[in-house]
Design a protein around this motif. Structure first.
Motif, PDB file in Angstrom:
ATOM      1  N   LEU A 163       0.669  14.495  -2.850  1.00 47.96           N
ATOM      2  CA  LEU A 163      -0.090  15.631  -3.371  1.00 47.96           C
ATOM      3  C   LEU A 163      -0.767  16.300  -2.181  1.00 47.96           C
ATOM      4  CD1 LEU A 163      -1.342  17.127  -5.864  1.00 47.96           C
ATOM      5  CD2 LEU A 163      -3.199  15.478  -5.753  1.00 47.96           C
ATOM      6  N   ILE A 164      -0.767  17.634  -2.167  1.00 47.83           N
ATOM      7  CA  ILE A 164      -1.360  18.351  -1.034  1.00 47.83           C
ATOM      8  C   ILE A 164      -2.525  19.196  -1.526  1.00 47.83           C
ATOM      9  CG2 ILE A 164      -0.937  20.013   0.824  1.00 47.83           C
ATOM     10  CD1 ILE A 164       2.143  18.704  -0.541  1.00 47.83           C
ATOM     11  N   VAL A 165      -3.663  19.062  -0.859  1.00 41.26           N
ATOM     12  CA  VAL A 165      -4.845  19.848  -1.177  1.00 41.26           C
ATOM     13  C   VAL A 165      -5.048  20.856  -0.054  1.00 41.26           C
ATOM     14  CG1 VAL A 165      -7.323  19.790  -1.622  1.00 41.26           C
ATOM     15  CG2 VAL A 165      -5.891  17.865  -2.337  1.00 41.26           C
ATOM     16  N   SER A 166      -5.080  22.153  -0.393  1.00 41.63           N
ATOM     17  CA  SER A 166      -5.329  23.176   0.625  1.00 41.63           C
ATOM     18  C   SER A 166      -6.388  24.121   0.094  1.00 41.63           C
ATOM     19  CB  SER A 166      -4.041  23.924   0.973  1.00 41.63           C
ATOM     20  OG  SER A 166      -4.275  24.746   2.106  1.00 41.63           O
ATOM     21  N   ASN A 167      -7.626  23.713   0.248  1.00 42.00           N
ATOM     22  CA  ASN A 167      -8.743  24.423  -0.358  1.00 42.00           C
ATOM     23  C   ASN A 167      -9.839  24.700   0.684  1.00 42.00           C
ATOM     24  OD1 ASN A 167      -9.272  24.772  -3.608  1.00 42.00           O
ATOM     25  ND2 ASN A 167     -11.132  24.893  -2.388  1.00 42.00           N
ATOM     26  N   ALA A 168      -9.413  25.348   1.776  1.00 44.17           N
ATOM     27  CA  ALA A 168     -10.336  25.720   2.855  1.00 44.17           C
ATOM     28  C   ALA A 168     -11.109  24.500   3.349  1.00 44.17           C
ATOM     29  CB  ALA A 168     -11.254  26.858   2.413  1.00 44.17           C
ATOM     30  N   CYS A 169     -12.380  24.702   3.675  1.00 40.68           N
ATOM     31  CA  CYS A 169     -13.127  23.653   4.379  1.00 40.68           C
ATOM     32  C   CYS A 169     -13.618  22.529   3.477  1.00 40.68           C
ATOM     33  CB  CYS A 169     -14.289  24.288   5.138  1.00 40.68           C
ATOM     34  SG  CYS A 169     -13.680  25.556   6.244  1.00 40.68           S
ATOM     35  N   ILE A 170     -13.429  22.653   2.159  1.00 39.75           N
ATOM     36  CA  ILE A 170     -13.782  21.527   1.297  1.00 39.75           C
ATOM     37  C   ILE A 170     -12.553  20.657   0.982  1.00 39.75           C
ATOM     38  CG2 ILE A 170     -15.655  22.883   0.241  1.00 39.75           C
ATOM     39  CD1 ILE A 170     -14.001  22.660  -2.441  1.00 39.75           C
ATOM     40  N   SER A 171     -11.406  20.975   1.571  1.00 37.64           N
ATOM     41  CA  SER A 171     -10.163  20.258   1.236  1.00 37.64           C
ATOM     42  C   SER A 171     -10.328  18.737   1.277  1.00 37.64           C
ATOM     43  CB  SER A 171      -9.042  20.664   2.197  1.00 37.64           C
ATOM     44  OG  SER A 171      -8.775  22.043   2.107  1.00 37.64           O
ATOM     45  N   GLY A 172     -10.967  18.239   2.327  1.00 41.34           N
ATOM     46  CA  GLY A 172     -11.063  16.793   2.513  1.00 41.34           C
ATOM     47  C   GLY A 172     -11.895  16.116   1.437  1.00 41.34           C
ATOM     48  N   ILE A 219       0.839  -1.203   0.000  1.00 41.55           N
ATOM     49  CA  ILE A 219       0.000   0.000   0.000  1.00 41.55           C
ATOM     50  C   ILE A 219       0.880   1.262   0.000  1.00 41.55           C
ATOM     51  CG2 ILE A 219      -0.298   0.225   2.520  1.00 41.55           C
ATOM     52  CD1 ILE A 219      -2.994   0.800  -0.187  1.00 41.55           C
ATOM     53  N   PHE A 220       2.138   1.141   0.417  1.00 38.62           N
ATOM     54  CA  PHE A 220       3.051   2.295   0.390  1.00 38.62           C
ATOM     55  C   PHE A 220       3.860   2.340  -0.909  1.00 38.62           C
ATOM     56  CE2 PHE A 220       2.802   0.893   4.944  1.00 38.62           C
ATOM     57  CZ  PHE A 220       1.940   1.897   5.349  1.00 38.62           C
ATOM     58  N   GLY A 221       3.565   1.432  -1.828  1.00 41.16           N
ATOM     59  CA  GLY A 221       4.401   1.247  -3.013  1.00 41.16           C
ATOM     60  C   GLY A 221       4.072   2.173  -4.170  1.00 41.16           C
ATOM     61  N   THR A 222       4.597   1.804  -5.344  1.00 40.23           N
ATOM     62  CA  THR A 222       4.548   2.692  -6.511  1.00 40.23           C
ATOM     63  C   THR A 222       3.144   2.908  -7.055  1.00 40.23           C
ATOM     64  OG1 THR A 222       4.956   0.770  -7.889  1.00 40.23           O
ATOM     65  CG2 THR A 222       6.863   2.117  -7.325  1.00 40.23           C
ATOM     66  N   LYS A 223       2.199   2.020  -6.704  1.00 42.19           N
ATOM     67  CA  LYS A 223       0.860   2.160  -7.276  1.00 42.19           C
ATOM     68  C   LYS A 223      -0.069   3.001  -6.404  1.00 42.19           C
ATOM     69  CE  LYS A 223       1.218  -2.055  -9.939  1.00 42.19           C
ATOM     70  NZ  LYS A 223       0.970  -3.502  -9.956  1.00 42.19           N
ATOM     71  N   THR A 224       0.493   3.592  -5.364  1.00 41.76           N
ATOM     72  CA  THR A 224      -0.330   4.351  -4.413  1.00 41.76           C
ATOM     73  C   THR A 224       0.025   5.835  -4.426  1.00 41.76           C
ATOM     74  OG1 THR A 224      -0.551   2.443  -2.960  1.00 41.76           O
ATOM     75  CG2 THR A 224      -0.953   4.600  -1.976  1.00 41.76           C
ATOM     76  N   GLN A 225      -0.996   6.673  -4.441  1.00 44.43           N
ATOM     77  CA  GLN A 225      -0.822   8.119  -4.306  1.00 44.43           C
ATOM     78  C   GLN A 225      -1.198   8.537  -2.885  1.00 44.43           C
ATOM     79  OE1 GLN A 225       0.200  10.705  -6.666  1.00 44.43           O
ATOM     80  NE2 GLN A 225       0.251  11.749  -4.689  1.00 44.43           N
ATOM     81  N   LEU A 226      -0.284   9.191  -2.189  1.00 45.86           N
ATOM     82  CA  LEU A 226      -0.584   9.781  -0.881  1.00 45.86           C
ATOM     83  C   LEU A 226      -1.126  11.187  -1.106  1.00 45.86           C
ATOM     84  CD1 LEU A 226      -0.412   9.989   2.268  1.00 45.86           C
ATOM     85  CD2 LEU A 226       1.976  10.717   1.953  1.00 45.86           C
ATOM     86  N   ILE A 227      -2.285  11.482  -0.533  1.00 49.49           N
ATOM     87  CA  ILE A 227      -2.851  12.828  -0.651  1.00 49.49           C
ATOM     88  C   ILE A 227      -3.102  13.385   0.752  1.00 49.49           C
ATOM     89  CG2 ILE A 227      -4.722  14.232  -1.609  1.00 49.49           C
ATOM     90  CD1 ILE A 227      -5.115  12.262  -3.790  1.00 49.49           C
ATOM     91  N   ILE A 228      -2.558  14.554   1.007  1.00 49.66           N
ATOM     92  CA  ILE A 228      -2.712  15.204   2.309  1.00 49.66           C
ATOM     93  C   ILE A 228      -3.635  16.414   2.144  1.00 49.66           C
ATOM     94  CG2 ILE A 228      -1.503  16.485   4.133  1.00 49.66           C
ATOM     95  CD1 ILE A 228      -0.820  13.508   4.139  1.00 49.66           C
TER      96      ILE A 228
END
Lengths: 221, 396
Positions: free
Chosen positions: B152-161, B100-109
């Motif tokens: 990838l980081i999403v910082s879009n106020a209260c809809i970020s999640g 799950i931590f490998g090349t086929k996974t995208q981490l999004i914060i």
């Protein structure tokens, strides 16, 4: 069927210059600082939008870039407002204004937090400002990466366009921190739509990592 | 074009109510509320109810986790925000294979302010200057788990999640990745409390979404994580699928919601269209419900415009407050549990309807068939987002 995506127009603000597509449109010399440059550019472009003066530097920079891009591309004439998406990346999010806001609460003897500053401590306010200006109502996102990352821009914009949720996307990079700034916005459209309108096709490039990087690394220096 | 289905394969929630989804659900079922009046002058100039995660428990659990999972990192200093993210991702991925931590996974914060407390003079000196950047925060998390791809980081106020989940499902659907670990969080800081105070947006008592006497929002902190996958066999996914999602912008005001709710309704309608569900097929709505006067009004109008006025709706913010960049993930995980447990949770803080439209706010925990759920959010900058979770009849 998968449509080919094209970069149809782009606008860059960097080094006291505004570059639209291939031409340097404005050279603003003898500007002592960044704030002065933004103001001079606003006047040079003959914009009349008093809300501009209330914006923070990040929003002003992205706003001026988007104004030129939208005007040059006539994108608003070709798509409905809810068919246009906006995806903007940068490195420092709203740190420029965060730092200014922190100064208003740091010292308890001069504690004066202001809502008009606090609201700009969210980077997506820039996207909101562009939407308000033109009543653009489509998909929007503010994303962060350490550096200009063509692959991330491509992945995000292409997957949004392929999903059919937007027909055109304003996307790119608007980074501002102190006196350091650079802004590069692209207009991405579906090839089939572009060929239906007369839109200076000689300028169009396919939407690829190489083409994004070529524009970012070579133009306007 | 590929069109892979996206399923949930792991989850976690950290709030004042607990450090796991199970613990949080148990507290919600017992009608526990996570607010305490906070007198800490380093957070707020005046006493105010906040939903804070217990620092002692947080540090203890974090130490134990580091000893088990990354003993080589036992002397590394992590921020409060990073501890939230690491614990949440650790719990959500704990039973999954290491690939799950490998090349086929995208981490999004997803986060609005990340390590914002590092602007405070006393904390700033403890870390390298880059630590204030959101990409640096994400990189610290990436390194802890050895995720192979850059985050990838999403910082879009209260809809970020919700937006982060939407982006993740789009990337999986289009075949750009097979899995995504999507984690959203924010901490309560003096920065955020003072800002919302300056907006006069904070309620003097725990928030009361959709209620006639609501008087502003209450802040909470926390983190939520969802693991998404198209490889349902390999990651023994649940039968909860992301069926559709969309976002929109009001194009009206940077700090006030739309007067009509049309744009949120548009995002909801696009989401229902993509998911191929009619309004009558939606069993439950997890609203944004911040308990500010205008947000809740706007949401009620949007639900009517989208033909959803009769669908049972709640706001979970009455339990643990508005968790900002965490809200979309935390509330989506609880929404998913409503579906898995076939249970509609009471909208805490609500007693008498106080919005212009006659929406169906859930007053008591109620067993019900919950197959298709809509989660919505709106935020500063005029942004709106919607997502639909659907429970498939059969497991994989």
């Amino acid at each position: 069927m998968k449509d080919n995506l094209l970069l149809t127009h782009w606008c860059m603000i960097r080094n006291n210059q505004l570059v639209i597509d291939n031409k340097i449109d404005v050279v603003t010399e003898n500007i002592s600082n960044f704030a002065g440059f933004l103001k001079a550019l606003y006047k040079k472009e003959q914009l009349s939008y008093p809300k501009f003066y209330k914006m923070d530097s990040l929003s002003k920079t992205g706003f001026l870039t988007s104004e030129k891009l939208i005007k040059e591309s006539n994108v608003l004439d070709h798509y409905r407002k809810e068919e246009i998406g906006i995806i903007i990346f940068n490195s420092s999010a709203s740190l420029d204004t965060d730092t200014a806001y922190q100064k208003t609460i740091q010292d308890k003897s001069s504690y004066f937090p202001s809502p008009s500053v606090f609201v700009y401590t969210l980077p997506n306010i820039l996207v909101g400002e562009i939407c308000i200006r033109h009543k653009i109502k489509g998909e929007n996102a503010f994303l962060v990466s350490e550096k200009f990352d063509a692959e991330m821009i491509l992945d995000n914009v292409a997957s949004l366009m392929e999903s059919g949720r937007v027909q055109a996307c304003l996307c790119g990079w608007v980074e501002v921190l102190g006196e350091k700034y650079e802004s590069l916005l692209f207009l991405v459209e579906n090839a089939s739509q572009v060929f239906e309108k007369d839109n200076k096709p000689s300028l169009h490039k396919t939407f690829t990592i190489n083409n994004l990087n070529n524009i970012y690394y070579t133009k306007g220096d | 074009m590929e069109n892979n289905s996206v399923y949930v394969a792991g989850d976690n929630v950290i709030t004042s109510l607990g450090f796991t989804t199970d613990e949080t659900i148990r507290k919600i079922k017992n009608n526990n509320i996570g607010f305490k009046v906070c007198n800490d002058r380093s957070l707020t100039p005046a006493p105010i109810p906040l939903s804070l995660v217990d620092s002692y428990q947080l540090d203890e659990l974090f130490q134990r986790t580091v000893e088990i999972f990354r003993p080589d990192n036992r002397n590394t200093r992590y921020t409060r925000m990073e501890k939230f993210f690491i614990l949440s991702i650790f719990d959500a991925t704990n039973e999954l294979p290491a690939e799950i931590f490998g090349t086929k996974t995208q981490l999004i914060i997803s986060t609005t302010k990340g390590n914002i407390d590092l602007l405070e003079e006393e904390k700033k000196v403890l870390y390298e200057p880059e630590r204030i950047y959101l990409w640096r925060l994400a990189e610290v998390i990436r390194q802890f788990f050895n995720f192979e791809n850059r985050p990838l980081i999403v910082s879009n106020a209260c809809i970020s999640g919700i937006l982060a989940l939407s982006i993740a499902s789009r990337m999986i659907q289009s075949g750009r990745c097979e899995n995504a670990v999507v984690s959203g969080g924010d901490i309560i800081s003096e920065f955020v409390v003072s800002g919302f105070t300056s907006f006069q947006a904070l309620s003097p008592e725990p928030c009361k979404p959709f209620d006639i006497s609501r008087n502003g929002l209450s802040l909470g902190e926390g983190c939520g994580t969802m693991v998404l996958t198209s490889s349902t066999q390999r990651f023994s996914a649940t039968n909860i699928r992301i069926a559709g999602s969309a976002s929109s912008n009001d194009a009206n005001h940077i700090s006030g919601p739309s007067r009509t709710g049309e744009e949120l309704a548009m995002a909801i309608q696009k989401t229902m269209h993509e998911a191929a569900f009619e309004p009558t097929e939606i069993n439950y709505i997890s609203a944004h419900g911040t308990a500010t006067l205008y947000n809740d009004e706007m949401e009620s109008k949007a639900l009517v415009l989208a033909g959803l006025q009769n669908v049972p709706v709640n706001s979970l913010k009455g339990y643990f407050g508005h968790t900002l960049g965490g809200a979309g993930l935390i509330e989506s995980v609880i929404t998913m549990r409503s579906a898995l447990d076939n249970m509609l949770f009471r909208s805490a803080g609500f007693s008498v309807l106080g919005v212009p439209e006659n929406i169906n706010v859930i007053q008591q925990h109620t067993p019900a068939t919950v197959d298709t759920c809509l989660k919505i959010a709106s935020g500063f900058g005029g942004c709106n987002a919607a997502i639909i979770f659907h429970k498939e009849k059969s497991t994989h």
